[in-house]
Enzyme design. Structure first.
Site, short mmCIF file in Angstrom:
data_model
loop_
_atom_site.label_atom_id
_atom_site.label_comp_id
_atom_site.label_asym_id
_atom_site.label_seq_id
_atom_site.Cartn_x
_atom_site.Cartn_y
_atom_site.Cartn_z
N LYS B 74 0.82 -1.23 0.00
CA LYS B 74 0.00 0.00 0.00
C LYS B 74 0.85 1.27 0.00
CE LYS B 74 0.38 1.73 4.32
NZ LYS B 74 0.13 1.25 5.65
N ASP B 127 -6.46 -0.91 4.80
CA ASP B 127 -5.28 -0.08 5.01
C ASP B 127 -4.96 0.70 3.74
OD1 ASP B 127 -3.10 0.98 6.27
OD2 ASP B 127 -1.88 -0.83 6.19
N THR B 131 -4.84 4.85 3.58
CA THR B 131 -3.57 5.50 3.23
C THR B 131 -3.70 6.32 1.95
OG1 THR B 131 -2.45 3.61 4.22
CG2 THR B 131 -1.13 5.03 2.84
#
Lengths: 216, 216
Positions: B74, B127, B131
């Site tokens: 990510k 996540d 982000t």
């Protein structure tokens, strides 16, 4: 939609276009990507080639059901996302709620015969995150208003546009009961919309659920 | 990380905590949810019960590898997300890029033995979306600066904190080549970071890729 379309236009080939697309951005020629799904994937490829422009990327799929499911469920989840924003619960809780919402979407999709990868794709996770993170979404902004203490009737009374999630929530609650699928966020949105819970109570309820496996 | 930890602390039980969590929000007691993964899921359940608070929901999993993979990939995708924002390409393109990035994450994960559902979960998609959509992310803000024409050295020279994606991009490009996996967004970020492409050129390249199936 494809079931309705097949009734109205029996025997015709049909394809579904779905993905993270605000129409105004597409009209302005900004880059976007979406899925074209048809039972016969060659039809999907033919349509994708015909519609594709320099800035509109189209991917083909044969999962017609899966490609439609995300676009319906995401409207309900966007109301929940707007509620976490309106209650000022932070960015973590919003991302967690959307992700657990994606799990609900996946459980429903798999039970109806969609493929998991479709729900992870542009018409599923993609459309979900665009809608849930954007203030431009009518459903997200409805959730924000509800969290600030306004009633559903007040908010809808001022609007000329449709907040689809209001109707979809009820349909999904019935469907999930019939199929025996756990959709706690969808159910919470429905309880809020029908006046049984305040947004704060519904969020408390979700947090109080017992320890469990992420996927079962 | 778990491979390094097993070398340093051989024979110890180990669990991984991962999910969409900005530490400052967790510290302030705002609601959050995450995954606890351990090879023996009873350990995961024990830790989850011990760490769980009223506002921190923990879900258990036995996919230790999958739970770590999303958090690494990510960071690279967040740089790409920041670039679409910095180039003002619109919300559609940002959501499409993150979703196609999730497909890269899934391909890599499956090749390494992770489970697809983990990548769709809190440590993966969750996540990733937190982000990539937040200006608080150091990697996303790095991408925005690069898109505005600043060089990597200029941006990193001013920072005291780490933008992990810079290191991870190179590692992922090697790994994807070795495994024969297509990771075009990761490769584009790497070309930008190593000065081979401007952000604009790299985005043009991604848009020019030929028609394909969404999942192959």
């Amino acid at each position: 939609m494809s079931e309705v379309a097949a009734e109205v236009l029996p025997g015709r080939a049909m394809a579904v276009l779905s993905g993270p697309m605000f129409a105004d951005e597409v009209a302005r020629g900004l880059p976007a990507a979406a899925t074209i799904a048809a039972a016969d994937e060659r039809s999907a490829a033919f349509i994708a080639k015909s519609l594709r422009t320099r800035n509109l990327k189209l991917y083909t799929s044969d999962d017609v059901l899966g490609a439609q499911l995300g676009g319906a469920v995401k409207n309900v989840l966007a109301i929940a996302s707007g509620i976490t924003a309106g209650l000022e619960l932070g960015e973590n809780s919003r991302a967690a709620l959307i992700t657990r919402g994606l799990a609900e979407m996946a459980r429903l999709g798999l039970a109806k015969g969609a493929r998991a990868e479709t729900l992870m794709g542009l018409s599923g996770a993609g459309d979900l995150m665009l809608t849930c993170f954007s203030a431009k979404s009518r459903n997200t902004s409805l959730g924000m208003e509800l969290a600030r203490g306004r009633t559903l009737d007040e908010v809808l009374g001022e609007r000329r546009s449709v907040s689809e999630g209001v109707f979809t929530a009820e349909a999904l609650v019935s469907l999930s009961r019939r199929l025996g699928i756990d959709m706690p966020i969808t159910a919470a949105v429905h309880r809020i919309l029908s006046g049984k819970h305040t947004p704060g109570e519904a969020m408390e309820d979700l947090l109080a659920r017992p320890l469990r496996r992420e996927w079962t």
